[in-house]
Structure formats: structure tokens, C-alpha cells
Scaffold this active site. Sequence first.
Site, PDB file in Angstrom:
ATOM      1  N   PHE A 112       0.948  -0.940  -3.441  1.00 56.61           N
ATOM      2  CA  PHE A 112       1.416   0.236  -2.718  1.00 56.61           C
ATOM      3  C   PHE A 112       2.068   1.265  -3.640  1.00 56.61           C
ATOM      4  O   PHE A 112       2.120   2.454  -3.310  1.00 56.61           O
ATOM      5  CB  PHE A 112       2.394  -0.182  -1.608  1.00 56.61           C
ATOM      6  CG  PHE A 112       3.817  -0.389  -2.023  1.00 56.61           C
ATOM      7  CD1 PHE A 112       4.794   0.540  -1.708  1.00 56.61           C
ATOM      8  CD2 PHE A 112       4.200  -1.528  -2.724  1.00 56.61           C
ATOM      9  CE1 PHE A 112       6.114   0.345  -2.077  1.00 56.61           C
ATOM     10  CE2 PHE A 112       5.516  -1.730  -3.090  1.00 56.61           C
ATOM     11  CZ  PHE A 112       6.479  -0.796  -2.771  1.00 56.61           C
ATOM     12  N   LYS A 113       2.532   0.821  -4.794  1.00 56.70           N
ATOM     13  CA  LYS A 113       3.225   1.759  -5.680  1.00 56.70           C
ATOM     14  C   LYS A 113       2.279   2.799  -6.265  1.00 56.70           C
ATOM     15  O   LYS A 113       2.718   3.844  -6.744  1.00 56.70           O
ATOM     16  CB  LYS A 113       3.956   0.976  -6.769  1.00 56.70           C
ATOM     17  CG  LYS A 113       5.083   0.162  -6.149  1.00 56.70           C
ATOM     18  CD  LYS A 113       5.733  -0.817  -7.070  1.00 56.70           C
ATOM     19  CE  LYS A 113       6.783  -1.604  -6.279  1.00 56.70           C
ATOM     20  NZ  LYS A 113       7.517  -2.578  -7.067  1.00 56.70           N
ATOM     21  N   ASP A 114       0.964   2.541  -6.193  1.00 57.98           N
ATOM     22  CA  ASP A 114      -0.006   3.545  -6.627  1.00 57.98           C
ATOM     23  C   ASP A 114       0.140   4.836  -5.814  1.00 57.98           C
ATOM     24  O   ASP A 114      -0.108   5.927  -6.321  1.00 57.98           O
ATOM     25  CB  ASP A 114      -1.440   3.022  -6.472  1.00 57.98           C
ATOM     26  CG  ASP A 114      -1.765   1.891  -7.437  1.00 57.98           C
ATOM     27  OD1 ASP A 114      -1.165   1.845  -8.521  1.00 57.98           O
ATOM     28  OD2 ASP A 114      -2.622   1.052  -7.099  1.00 57.98           O
ATOM     29  N   THR A 145       5.207  -2.340 -10.273  1.00 56.86           N
ATOM     30  CA  THR A 145       5.644  -0.995 -10.687  1.00 56.86           C
ATOM     31  C   THR A 145       5.088  -0.631 -12.058  1.00 56.86           C
ATOM     32  O   THR A 145       4.629   0.491 -12.281  1.00 56.86           O
ATOM     33  CB  THR A 145       7.187  -0.912 -10.719  1.00 56.86           C
ATOM     34  OG1 THR A 145       7.689  -1.156  -9.409  1.00 56.86           O
ATOM     35  CG2 THR A 145       7.649   0.455 -11.188  1.00 56.86           C
TER      36      THR A 145
END
Length: 471
Positions: A112-114, A145
Site C-alpha cells: 500500500f505504501k506505493d 516502506t
Amino acid sequence: MEYVSTRGGTRAVDFEGALFSGYAPDGGLFMPQRIPSLDRDTLRRWSSLSYPELAKELCSLFVPAELVPRNVLNELIDRAFRRFRHKNVVHLSRLKDGLNVLELWHGVTYAFKDLSLSCTGQFLQYFLEKKQKHVSILVGTSGDTGSSAIESVRGQKNVDIFVLLPKGLCTQIQELQMTTVIEDNVHVFAAHGNSDEIDEPIKELFADVDFAGKYNLMSLNSINWSRIMVQIAHYFYAYFQCAPSLDTTPLPLVEIVVPTGGGGNITAGCIAQKMGLPIRLVTVVNDNDIIHRTVQHGDFSLAESVKATLASAMDIQEPYNVERILWLLSGSDSRLIKMLMEQFNISKRLKLPEDLHRKLSETLGSCSASDEDIVGAMQRCWEENQYLLCPHSAVAAHYHYSQPNSILRCCLAPASAAKFQDALHRAGLVPQIPPEITALTAMETRSTPLEQGQDWAQVLRGRIEAVAQQW
């Protein structure tokens, strides 16, 4: 829109100032001076927007057009999402027993950090090109991350990125996604320590104001406001996907369940709620349960040690974004937050004031899950849906399975199950591995070891200084 430190000891900065900062000079975290409030008509108008369009609308509330013109902001966000594999960027899977899973992991690194880092990378590049400036990005990672941050800036001529990963505590795939990036501006350090130990030298370098200023140090961890800002879109999209209608009074409530490590994503949820989105938030953690204890009992205190769990990206003892949540709930009382956080930094123990604890427990529900709970949720989800959950998503699913289906609920899924093969094997499930991930095992790797007993901060200083001589 200006940004102030949660501890009140630093002058306000604009979005560019917050973007290029790590911790605020007084040790606090930057937050918008005011949170925009949205009316019912705006929510109804936004309800049909795509995820990228929602991200644009939300970012435009926090990034003034005089700083980044709206057409430029739109282009930067479009560019950020071009490498995502799903046509909608994110996707809601509606499964049996009312389990709604919002897949936030369709970016390059399957995490999800993309989403937030691809946008933040574009914002950085915009200002760097405008100012002809060079920055040194310093990132500590518990798993995802680091690789997302690397992908957001790899190969860029005006950025060097220094990533610290906990050797042996990430999955093999997470580690390879960092160590196989052979670019001149990417510098990976494999530290023999845990996530919290990695944060210490990073804090030390940011606290050295002269050094941080000389080498233009900045962070892409979720201490960076830009990441929080983009993540607010998750909650609006989840709400609009799950709410049956926006024509009722009051608007329907949707419960959003958030796997939580450093607390950046749940902070974004608290901001979305404060903006007027009718959501109930539940923060879910593994056996490293400091946030759960804080919500339930007001006990923001470290346990004796970090426990290694199947949900390794959440193996965190000090969720630094809790400071932002407490600041929000205290009515922006920076004097109180400064006193509380200084007390915590000294003793690593903090009992929240009764009024603040009451506000926190009214804002957030919470749950913790053991490895056995995680495995059980992964197995049940597969048996009922032939759907593989990563162990972090399974923490959210465990909460869902323990609750009645009397409320609309959405579980955020932070990573693809393909990144966590050991957890899948533990659950007796067969991983489905994309070819891009399989290819990592045959690629060249590069990293610098950081051993116990070394002065990690000094090693980092030396590398940053050496790299700067080549600018």
C-alpha cells in the site's frame, strides 16, 4: 494552508517545507494548522469519483494552487499512478460473510505504501527541478516502506536515498526488493537489529540540525506529512464503495479496519473522520500491541521487547504517528503534547490524561491478533473464498470474523499475500507468486551491513558525506 509542529516549538511552514522535512526541529511532527470540513453536497459529488480523482480533490485541499497549480497537481498524481497494475489503482473485493477487502497493493512493490510514496516522489521531483536542489532521503523500514521509497526516486539525479532494513526480520522478498535495486542513488544498509533500533540513528541525524541542513536530509517514512495526506483518499474511496446510498439522513456509517504499525494510515483515517466522513475506525495490531493498550487503557508504554510475528511490518514498539492523533484529539494543544511526548521519550511509559484517553477511545476501536489468530483468518478466508490474505490483512479479517455483521465494514489490505510465503506455508496454503517477484531471487544484490556494536549514526554520516562530494 500552513503546517505546524505537534509540539509547537517551530515556526509554521508551507506544504513544500513540510514535504522536505523529517521530524520538525522541535522533535514534533508537522500537521495542517486546520483540517478542512466537507459538507454533505461535497461528499455526494465525490461519491462517484475514481481513486485517482479523489486523491486529486483531497490533495488540492492541502496543497495551495499558488504553490502547485491544480493542473500540475493533477498531472503529478496521474504520473504517480501510471505504474499500477490495476486499472482502478485500488480494488474492493467483496467476499463471503460481509468481508470487504480494499486491495491497496497493486503498485510496483505489491504494498500500500506505493500509493502515497509514488505521489510523494512526484511532488519531490517537481520542487527539486524548480529549485535545482539535491536532497538526501533517510528511511528506516520494517518491510515495505524501503522498497516503495526506493521505487519512488530510483535513478533520479537530484536525490540520494539511504535505507536501513532489519536484516532477517523482513521477508526474503521484501529484502530483495530493496537490495536488488542497483542504482547510483540508492544506498541500502542491512542492520542487525529491529525496527525500533533502526529508528534511533535516523532520529539522531535529524536532531543534528546543522548536519541535516547541510546535506538537505529528509524522510519518506510516515513522519512525512505528504504520505499521510495521500492516504486520506483510502478512507473516502472505501466509504463510497461500501455505503449503499448517500441519500439517507443521517448518512450511513461504515466501519474501516486498519492494520497498524507506525500509525500513519490510521492517522489519515482520523483526519478523514474529522473532515466529516461518517466512518468508525478500528486499529488492529499483532502481539506488539502498544496502540491497542493505549486505546483500551490509556497505557502508551513499551513492552519489554519487540515480538517477532507473522505480520512483520507491524512488529513495532513505538508508533510515532500516535503523537499526531493525540494532537488532533487534544484540540491542537501543542503544549500538552510536548509535555506528554517528552515524558514518554524519557521513561518510555505514559499514562494518558483521562480526558484525552476518553476522546481516543471514542474515536478508535482496537483489537490485537496473535499469530494463531492470523493463521486462522488466512485459512478461513481461503476456505470460504479461495482468496489469499497477507498476514497484515489477516489481522483485519480476524477482527471482522470476531464481530457481528450488523454494520457495514471494510478491511484495508496493505500488501499482497505473494510477499509473505512463509506465513502462507504456516497456514497450509499455496503461494501464488507473480513472475516479477520470482525473478528477484536470480538478481544481483547490494547492501552495506550494520553490525551490533557499531555506531550506526556515524556510519550513516560517513556515507552521506562521501556521496555528497559527488553532487
